[in-house]
Design an enzyme around this catalytic site. Structure first.
Site, short mmCIF file in Angstrom:
data_model
loop_
_atom_site.label_atom_id
_atom_site.label_comp_id
_atom_site.label_asym_id
_atom_site.label_seq_id
_atom_site.Cartn_x
_atom_site.Cartn_y
_atom_site.Cartn_z
N LYS A 22 0.83 -1.20 0.00
CA LYS A 22 0.00 0.00 0.00
C LYS A 22 0.87 1.25 0.00
O LYS A 22 0.65 2.17 -0.80
CB LYS A 22 -0.93 -0.01 1.23
CG LYS A 22 -1.89 1.14 1.24
CD LYS A 22 -2.83 1.09 2.43
CE LYS A 22 -3.81 -0.06 2.30
NZ LYS A 22 -4.96 0.02 3.17
N ARG A 92 -3.19 3.05 8.63
CA ARG A 92 -3.53 1.77 7.98
C ARG A 92 -2.31 0.87 7.87
O ARG A 92 -1.21 1.35 7.58
CB ARG A 92 -4.03 2.00 6.56
CG ARG A 92 -5.33 2.74 6.45
CD ARG A 92 -5.60 2.97 4.97
NE ARG A 92 -6.49 4.06 4.77
CZ ARG A 92 -7.78 3.94 4.45
NH1 ARG A 92 -8.30 2.74 4.30
NH2 ARG A 92 -8.53 4.99 4.27
N GLY A 101 -7.97 -7.20 4.79
CA GLY A 101 -8.76 -7.24 6.02
C GLY A 101 -8.12 -7.99 7.17
O GLY A 101 -8.73 -8.15 8.22
N MET A 103 -5.26 -7.25 8.82
CA MET A 103 -4.66 -6.42 9.86
C MET A 103 -5.53 -5.18 10.08
O MET A 103 -6.62 -5.09 9.56
CB MET A 103 -3.23 -6.08 9.50
CG MET A 103 -2.34 -7.31 9.56
SD MET A 103 -0.70 -6.97 9.02
CE MET A 103 -0.94 -6.53 7.35
N ARG A 336 -3.65 -1.35 -6.35
CA ARG A 336 -2.81 -2.55 -6.32
C ARG A 336 -3.26 -3.45 -7.45
O ARG A 336 -4.37 -3.27 -7.98
CB ARG A 336 -2.96 -3.29 -4.98
CG ARG A 336 -4.38 -3.70 -4.69
CD ARG A 336 -4.51 -4.32 -3.33
NE ARG A 336 -5.91 -4.51 -3.00
CZ ARG A 336 -6.39 -4.77 -1.80
NH1 ARG A 336 -5.58 -4.86 -0.79
NH2 ARG A 336 -7.67 -4.96 -1.61
N HIS A 455 -16.15 -8.47 1.84
CA HIS A 455 -15.10 -9.36 2.35
C HIS A 455 -15.25 -10.76 1.79
O HIS A 455 -14.30 -11.36 1.28
CB HIS A 455 -15.18 -9.38 3.89
CG HIS A 455 -14.18 -10.28 4.52
ND1 HIS A 455 -14.48 -11.58 4.86
CD2 HIS A 455 -12.87 -10.11 4.80
CE1 HIS A 455 -13.40 -12.14 5.36
NE2 HIS A 455 -12.42 -11.28 5.35
N SER A 764 14.94 -41.51 -11.99
CA SER A 764 13.80 -40.65 -11.68
C SER A 764 13.72 -40.51 -10.16
O SER A 764 13.73 -41.51 -9.44
CB SER A 764 12.51 -41.28 -12.22
OG SER A 764 11.42 -40.49 -11.85
N CYS A 831 9.44 -37.85 -10.23
CA CYS A 831 8.07 -38.33 -10.33
C CYS A 831 7.32 -38.33 -9.00
O CYS A 831 6.21 -38.81 -8.92
CB CYS A 831 8.02 -39.71 -10.97
SG CYS A 831 8.86 -40.94 -9.97
N TYR A 851 12.86 -33.74 -17.00
CA TYR A 851 11.41 -33.61 -16.92
C TYR A 851 10.92 -33.67 -15.48
O TYR A 851 11.63 -34.12 -14.58
CB TYR A 851 10.71 -34.70 -17.75
CG TYR A 851 10.89 -36.11 -17.22
CD1 TYR A 851 10.05 -36.63 -16.24
CD2 TYR A 851 11.91 -36.93 -17.71
CE1 TYR A 851 10.22 -37.92 -15.76
CE2 TYR A 851 12.08 -38.22 -17.24
CZ TYR A 851 11.23 -38.71 -16.25
OH TYR A 851 11.41 -39.98 -15.76
C1 PEP Z 1 7.98 -41.53 -4.63
O1 PEP Z 1 8.36 -42.18 -3.69
O2 PEP Z 1 8.19 -40.31 -4.76
C2 PEP Z 1 7.17 -42.15 -5.70
C3 PEP Z 1 6.83 -41.48 -6.78
O3 PEP Z 1 6.75 -43.41 -5.49
P1 PEP Z 1 5.50 -43.80 -4.58
O4 PEP Z 1 4.82 -42.53 -4.22
O5 PEP Z 1 4.67 -44.71 -5.37
O6 PEP Z 1 6.17 -44.44 -3.42
#
Ligand code: PEP
Ligand code: MG
Length: 875
Positions: A22, A92, A101, A103, A336, A455, A764, A831, A851
């Protein structure tokens, strides 16, 4: 001495860190020559000093504030003590990140028993002067003395009723004087203290209260919710008052330069005549649309339009502007970047690029990656909607989305019901910051009062929760827990359906379906794919999940977990035969049956994903997950398997593990039962062969071995699996280009990555297990105490949701470095759940991974995060 106070004209928009959002924007508007009432800002650093030094105000800071106060007196020609030119101030809060809202604010500061009379004389309006005074008494009482506002409001309500007054602005001077007397009495009764008459004392007390409000419960909760650090502090803005409550030619309002719900490029806002700022946000009176101002005060309206256009161009983004009109003169009190729904965020981003105000990169950076989820919100099924009973169709579409749930009338009940597994809709006359805990857990929010900037509306849009506001056909009795609507009544626990996109409410549960993607979403997604360096894959194994991921353009499958394929009843029985039988023949037969099932499973995956990359992970969970645990189930399975109950029970007991997560699972299963992985590898290869033969689809499966911690595990399994695959390929006279890699889920695996890399074609990171194993936190149980760790500041965030850079992140860094020293082009992905988390994605991008892989619905989030990270890393 460090500077702690800044005049508006000394600052600019870049100084959010010290002046708060602000303060920095007030400074910027001042620089732009816009009509901002003069003032100064006390820095966020001063706030943190105050909070860290046992809530004590240093004499230096006091002196500095006094100096700026004097300057303000000189430049404005006003003073607290000048009967002809009374100086009144607003105080303010304003942190670096907007926390609407959460604070505190005090208006009309400087009034006392004497000054109120002077103000009455100067303005020739006694009612106005006393209206300001009673507002100050209420706000100051609440913020500084901690007197609950209900004490003031209850009295005001009672007084108005007793005297037949409908709206506050109809109160006469005499009546307001009586109210002021009572308000002052409340100070004595509740706090045994007088309201301080000295304006300077008022000012310092208000500043201290605003500093302290940084740590009030709702502000802390809001910060946790939005991942805002707790050590930023709030700035305090002290500004000359302008009065929207000084008659019918005055007013106050809030406007957005574009529609925050739909993104439409049209000024959108509301105002109240003869009112002060808090009246609009509080939602007590329902305001008029800003377009009405065009008729009542055309010159002011035109000026406002011009200024709002200027601000939008200057900030290159949709602005949320607070303004006050005092006797037909326009003042700007805040600007803002406006909070908006995901739907409008995408539209605005695309429009701003098309209008030449932003580059694609700037537009992408302006998006909140997580908010994409809102776009994918479900909508009501048309036919179900046509049959549903309408409660009302007059509510305001305050935040889009569709939801159903049980009615709750207060935040505490909402939380309690959600904890026991219910879905709830919070229904209130209006919401206030105290309700935040209940709003967060609700599927939808409905109010009977307040407008599009109340609000409830602002907070719901910020959270992406669907909201219908100002539904005036509802008569809500929060005490008796009843809603009367034109055709009936509803009580607590009744199910309703809420459509925040058009403001409609229905009785009962209306069926939901997934919403269609829109054009702006598609445009932004196409940009992200041009810009992102990281590939985004999906974690999926069922055809419907794979199709979802493909629809979001996932570049392949980063993790197909195979275990769920064993849980269908006809497969489970075979799996149990394999695990539990002591006859070699039975076990062999069971495995052959499972093999035929698995071939079909992989065919289904491969025919859906076709030639995109696909990582298939071999069996991971401990075997005991496949066996029954209750006595009656064991008896039944014994019968099915033609075994004696005690023999079966004995075998099950042998499988029992004290710490199954650290147990006989992942590749360890295949060290003792290699035939399991060989069967799976065979199924993968045989289905790939048939894909080629039957559909001419070239599948290149990436076979992944989980939970490797020792080089020997990988060497042994690789040898067995590849020789099995090679013999099948020879037998079938086929060629399939497959690769064999490993998951990195154990700290030890990270540390010996330079060894593992020799036997792996790809890595992975399974960050779920890697986080679990690094912290020694059970991923299935830790949620119970991690919140406390976060609340106490021991952990900055939940490491299962956002990468722990110092620990887990360091292990990953070491592993990547070691692996790529040996194989510079080693394909490496992620993953675990972190693969869909924006902050973690930035970390993985910096490390140069190939990836990230996440659940199909997070694929768009990951693409935006990957594009944002690429843009940041290019800088
Ligand atoms: C992990 O351990 O991050 C994974 C992807 O395998 P899971 O969640 O199946 O154990
Ligand atoms: Mg795992």
């Amino acid at each position: 001495m460090t500077k702690r106070v800044y005049r508006f004209k000394e600052g600019n928009a870049e100084m959010k860190e010290i002046l708060g959002g602000k303060g920095a924007n007030l400074a910027e508007m001042t620089r732009l020559g816009l009509p901002v009432p003069d003032g100064f800002t006390i820095s966020t650093e001063a706030c943190m000093d105050y909070l860290n030094n046992g809530h004590s105000f240093t004499t230096e800071l006091k002196k500095e504030i006094e100096k700026y106060l004097e300057q303000l007196e000189v430049s404005s020609g006003k003073s607290f003590d000048d009967p002809e030119n009374i100086m009144l101030l607003s105080v303010r809060s304003g942190a670096k990140f907007s926390m609407p809202g959460m604070m505190d604010t005090v208006l009309n500061l400087g009034l006392n028993d004497e000054n109120v009379e002077h103000l009455a004389k100067i303005t020739n309006d006694e009612a106005f002067a006393y209206d300001c005074y009673r507002r100050l008494l209420q706000m100051f009482g609440d913020v500084v003395f901690g007197i609950d506002t209900s004490h003031f409001e209850n009295f005001l309500g009672f007084y108005k009723q007793k005297n037949g007054v409908l709206v506050d602005s109809d109160l006469t001077a005499e009546q307001l004087k009586e109210i002021v007397v009572e308000y002052k009495r409340l100070y004595l009764e509740i706090k045994k203290q007088e309201f301080p008459q000295d304006p300077r004392e008022q000012l310092f007390a208000a500043v201290e209260a605003v500093f302290s409000s940084w740590n009030n419960e709702r502000a802390i909760f809001y910060r946790q919710l939005h991942n805002i650090p707790h050590d930023l502090g709030t700035a305090v803005n002290i500004q000359l008052m302008v009065f929207g409550n000084s008659g019918e030619e005055s007013g106050t309002g809030v406007a957005f330069t574009r529609n925050p719900s739909t993104g439409e490029n049209k000024l959108f806002g509301e105002y109240l005549i003869n009112a002060q700022g808090e009246d609009v946000v509080a939602g007590i009176r329902t305001p008029q649309p800003i377009s009405n101002l065009h008729e009542t005060m055309p010159k002011v309206y035109d000026e406002f339009v011009e200024m709002s256009e200027l601000l939008e161009k200057h900030y290159k983004d949709m602005q949320d502007i607070e303004f006050t009109i005092e006797n037909k003169k326009l003042y700007l009190l805040q600007t803002r970047n406006g909070k908006r729904t995901a739907h409008s965020a995408f539209k605005i981003a695309v429009d701003l690029v098309n209008e030449g105000l932003k580059t694609k990169e700037e537009a992408i950076m302006s998006l909140d990656a997580q908010s994409v989820n809102q776009l994918l919100h479900p909508v009501f099924v048309e036919e179900a909607l046509a049959k549903a009973n309408v409660i009302s169709k007059v509510g305001l579409p305050a935040s889009p989305g569709s939801a159903t749930g049980r009615i709750c009338f207060d935040a505490a009940t909402a939380k309690e019901w959600v904890d026991r597994g219910e879905k709830v809709v919070l229904v209130r006359q209006e919401t206030s910051p105290e309700d935040i805990g209940g709003m967060v857990v609700s599927e939808a929010i409905v109010t009977s009062r307040g407008g599009m900037t109340s609000h409830a509306a602002v907070v719901a849009r910020g959270m992406g929760t669907c909201c219908v506001a100002g539904c005036s056909e509802l008569e809500i009795d929060e005490f008796l827990k009843v809603i009367k609507y034109p055709n009936g009544t509803l009580t607590e626990g009744d199910i309703i359906s809420v459509d925040g996109t058009n403001g409609d409410l229905y009785v009962g549960e209306v069926e939901l379906t997934l919403s269609e993607k829109n054009e702006d979403f598609e445009t932004v997604m196409a940009w992200t794919k041009e810009i992102a360096r990281l590939e985004v894959r999906m974690n999926a194994e069922t055809s419907s999940d794979i199709k979802t991921g493909i629809a979001f353009d996932a570049s392949g499958i980063g993790l197909a977990r195979t275990e769920h394929m064993f849980f269908a009843p006809e497969r489970l029985i075979e799996m149990r035969r394999f695990i539990l039988s002591d006859s070699t023949l039975t076990r062999k037969e069971a495995l052959e049956t499972i093999l035929s099932y698995q071939i079909e499973d992989f065919k289904s995956i491969f025919s859906t994903i076709e030639e995109k990359s696909v990582v298939v992970r071999l069996l991971d969970p401990p075997l005991h997950e496949f066996v029954p645990s209750k006595k009656e189930d064991v008896e039944r399975v014994a019968k099915e398997m033609d075994m004696k109950y005690p023999v079966l029970q004995q075998r099950i007991n042998e499988l029992h593990e004290v710490n199954p997560m650290l147990g006989h699972r992942g590749c360890r299963l295949a060290i003792t039962y290699p035939e399991l992985y060989l069967m799976q590898a065979e199924a993968i290869i045989r289905s790939a062969i048939s894909m080629k033969e039957e559909k001419n689809i070239d599948v290149n499966p990436e076979i992944m071995i989980p939970l490797v911690g020792m080089k020997g595990e990988l060497t042994v399994l690789k040898e067995k699996i590849t020789s099995h695959i090679e013999s099948i390929l020879q037998e079938e006279k086929a060629t399939i280009s497959y690769t064999l890699g490993t998951m990195i889920e154990l700290p030890r695996a990270c540390l010996i990555a330079d060894e593992l890399v020799k036997d792996a074609d790809f890595f992975s990171f399974g960050t779920n297990d890697l986080t679990q194993m690094t912290y020694g936190f059970s991923r299935d149980d830790a949620a119970k105490y991690i919140n406390q760790y976060v609340a106490d500041g021991i952990l900055p965030v939940d490491p299962f949701q956002t990468i722990d850079v110092d620990g887990v992140g360091e292990l990953i860094t070491v592993a990547v470095k070691k692996a790529r020293t040996i194989k510079p082009k080693m394909k490496i992905g992620v993953c675990g759940e972190l693969g869909g988390d924006p902050e973690s994605i930035l970390f993985f991008d910096k490390l140069g991974l190939d990836y990230v892989s996440c659940s199909p619905y997070r694929v768009p989030v990951a693409y935006i995060a990957a594009a944002q990270s690429a843009i940041q890393l290019k800088k």
